[in-house]
Design a protein around this motif. Structure first.
Motif, PDB file in Angstrom:
ATOM      1  N   GLN A 274      61.995  49.064 -12.757  1.00 29.14           N
ATOM      2  CA  GLN A 274      61.802  49.405 -14.165  1.00 29.14           C
ATOM      3  C   GLN A 274      62.399  50.763 -14.535  1.00 29.14           C
ATOM      4  O   GLN A 274      62.734  50.992 -15.692  1.00 29.14           O
ATOM      5  N   GLY A 275      62.550  51.648 -13.566  1.00 33.98           N
ATOM      6  CA  GLY A 275      63.139  52.952 -13.840  1.00 33.98           C
ATOM      7  C   GLY A 275      64.638  52.956 -13.648  1.00 33.98           C
ATOM      8  O   GLY A 275      65.393  52.967 -14.613  1.00 33.98           O
ATOM      9  N   PHE A 276      65.073  52.913 -12.401  1.00 26.92           N
ATOM     10  CA  PHE A 276      66.496  53.030 -12.094  1.00 26.92           C
ATOM     11  C   PHE A 276      67.310  51.885 -12.701  1.00 26.92           C
ATOM     12  O   PHE A 276      68.407  52.107 -13.230  1.00 26.92           O
ATOM     13  N   VAL A 277      66.787  50.664 -12.633  1.00 27.61           N
ATOM     14  CA  VAL A 277      67.550  49.512 -13.110  1.00 27.61           C
ATOM     15  C   VAL A 277      67.344  49.270 -14.603  1.00 27.61           C
ATOM     16  O   VAL A 277      68.311  49.114 -15.352  1.00 27.61           O
ATOM     17  N   ARG A 278      66.098  49.223 -15.052  1.00 23.28           N
ATOM     18  CA  ARG A 278      65.815  48.919 -16.454  1.00 23.28           C
ATOM     19  C   ARG A 278      66.023  50.110 -17.383  1.00 23.28           C
ATOM     20  O   ARG A 278      66.198  49.943 -18.584  1.00 23.28           O
ATOM     21  N   GLY A 279      65.950  51.315 -16.828  1.00 21.83           N
ATOM     22  CA  GLY A 279      66.246  52.486 -17.645  1.00 21.83           C
ATOM     23  C   GLY A 279      65.067  53.185 -18.277  1.00 21.83           C
ATOM     24  O   GLY A 279      65.249  54.032 -19.156  1.00 21.83           O
ATOM     25  N   ILE A 280      63.839  52.864 -17.842  1.00 24.52           N
ATOM     26  CA  ILE A 280      62.681  53.615 -18.335  1.00 24.52           C
ATOM     27  C   ILE A 280      62.787  55.052 -17.834  1.00 24.52           C
ATOM     28  O   ILE A 280      63.033  55.300 -16.654  1.00 24.52           O
ATOM     29  N   ALA A 281      62.610  56.020 -18.726  1.00 22.49           N
ATOM     30  CA  ALA A 281      62.782  57.433 -18.382  1.00 22.49           C
ATOM     31  C   ALA A 281      61.884  57.842 -17.219  1.00 22.49           C
ATOM     32  O   ALA A 281      60.701  57.494 -17.179  1.00 22.49           O
ATOM     33  N   LYS A 282      62.455  58.584 -16.277  1.00 24.76           N
ATOM     34  CA  LYS A 282      61.752  58.949 -15.048  1.00 24.76           C
ATOM     35  C   LYS A 282      60.457  59.699 -15.324  1.00 24.76           C
ATOM     36  O   LYS A 282      59.418  59.403 -14.707  1.00 24.76           O
ATOM     37  N   GLU A 283      60.486  60.682 -16.238  1.00 25.77           N
ATOM     38  CA  GLU A 283      59.282  61.480 -16.467  1.00 25.77           C
ATOM     39  C   GLU A 283      58.149  60.623 -17.032  1.00 25.77           C
ATOM     40  O   GLU A 283      56.982  60.802 -16.678  1.00 25.77           O
ATOM     41  N   LYS A 284      58.490  59.683 -17.898  1.00 22.49           N
ATOM     42  CA  LYS A 284      57.469  58.788 -18.447  1.00 22.49           C
ATOM     43  C   LYS A 284      56.935  57.865 -17.355  1.00 22.49           C
ATOM     44  O   LYS A 284      55.724  57.649 -17.233  1.00 22.49           O
ATOM     45  N   LEU A 285      57.844  57.316 -16.554  1.00 24.73           N
ATOM     46  CA  LEU A 285      57.445  56.361 -15.527  1.00 24.73           C
ATOM     47  C   LEU A 285      56.616  57.032 -14.439  1.00 24.73           C
ATOM     48  O   LEU A 285      55.626  56.461 -13.964  1.00 24.73           O
ATOM     49  N   ASP A 286      56.992  58.232 -14.041  1.00 24.16           N
ATOM     50  CA  ASP A 286      56.222  58.958 -13.027  1.00 24.16           C
ATOM     51  C   ASP A 286      54.786  59.186 -13.507  1.00 24.16           C
ATOM     52  O   ASP A 286      53.827  59.001 -12.749  1.00 24.16           O
ATOM     53  N   PHE A 287      54.652  59.584 -14.780  1.00 21.82           N
ATOM     54  CA  PHE A 287      53.316  59.807 -15.340  1.00 21.82           C
ATOM     55  C   PHE A 287      52.499  58.520 -15.342  1.00 21.82           C
ATOM     56  O   PHE A 287      51.333  58.494 -14.929  1.00 21.82           O
ATOM     57  N   LEU A 288      53.120  57.427 -15.794  1.00 19.75           N
ATOM     58  CA  LEU A 288      52.416  56.150 -15.874  1.00 19.75           C
ATOM     59  C   LEU A 288      52.039  55.626 -14.490  1.00 19.75           C
ATOM     60  O   LEU A 288      50.943  55.091 -14.298  1.00 19.75           O
ATOM     61  N   CYS A 289      52.942  55.780 -13.522  1.00 15.24           N
ATOM     62  CA  CYS A 289      52.643  55.341 -12.157  1.00 15.24           C
ATOM     63  C   CYS A 289      51.480  56.131 -11.569  1.00 15.24           C
ATOM     64  O   CYS A 289      50.584  55.561 -10.922  1.00 15.24           O
ATOM     65  N   ASP A 290      51.477  57.438 -11.768  1.00 16.92           N
ATOM     66  CA  ASP A 290      50.382  58.273 -11.272  1.00 16.92           C
ATOM     67  C   ASP A 290      49.067  57.887 -11.936  1.00 16.92           C
ATOM     68  O   ASP A 290      48.016  57.825 -11.284  1.00 16.92           O
TER      69      ASP A 290
END
Length: 206
Positions: free
Chosen positions: A105-121
């Motif tokens: 969802q991040g590297f391939v789909r393009g969801i911004a890293k900072e948003k994805l890191d927060f959501l994953c945590d």
């Protein structure tokens, strides 16, 4: 009480994770660990329902919806399966976790890293595996293996270029976290892959 342990297995589709996870679980049981095997998305009744939805080959799901469905499944999984097992001193062996989210969802789909890191945590309550085994192979070399499996979910249907980008994402993660993520050549025969995994486990103190 014995300390719990959290180990994950990651890799491109068709790399043999399911087989190796089962073999690894048996090995760790023989070593005296109380092992819980599970998977993502999945691991609970609710999360398995979300798995069916997010992997449905006929479903048109945008990237933001996709990541939120995955993380909803993870939040349930962590709360009801993983953290209780760790608190009880068990070893949790999980097929995919946050690394897959960051790749697909991040590297391939393009969801911004900072948003994805927060959501994953947030979804995992900051839980991070102490060891991740990454089964790696060039996707073009796995085409027949995937065909033999007869799996046809949304990600299997994305095509070879998609799978190549997935591999690139996993290799980038492994390069960034070499102490946690250990790469194993998935093109070896099953016994050789398992032997390499056991060497990694022994080096990590298991």
């Amino acid at each position: 009480m014995k300390q719990g342990h959290f180990i994950t297995m990651e890799g491109v589709d068709g790399s043999g994770k399911t087989t190796q996870l089962q073999l690894t679980a048996r090995y760790l049981l023989d070593c005296g660990y109380d092992v819980v095997t599970t998977r993502e998305p999945g691991g609970t009744k609710m999360a398995e329902r979300l798995r069916s939805l997010v992997l449905d080959a006929d479903a048109a799901i945008n990237a933001r919806t996709e990541v939120l469905l995955y993380l909803a499944a993870r939040a349930e999984h962590v709360e009801t399966v993983i953290k209780p097992a760790l608190a009880a001193g068990k070893l949790v062996l999980c097929d995919r976790f946050a690394d897959s989210t960051k790749v697909y969802q991040g590297f391939v789909r393009g969801i911004a890293k900072e948003k994805l890191d927060f959501l994953c945590d947030f979804a995992a309550e900051n839980l991070v595996p102490e060891l991740t085994i990454m089964l790696d192979a060039a996707p073009e070399a796995l085409l027949q293996r995937r065909a033999d499996r007869g799996v046809s979910d949304r990600f299997e249907q994305e095509g070879l270029d998609f799978q190549k980008k997935v591999r690139e994402g996993f290799l980038m993660l492994a390069s960034a976290e070499p102490n946690r993520i250990k790469r194993v050549n998935a093109l070896q025969n099953v016994d050789a892959v398992q032997e390499n995994i056991r060497k990694i486990l022994k080096s990590a103190g298991f």
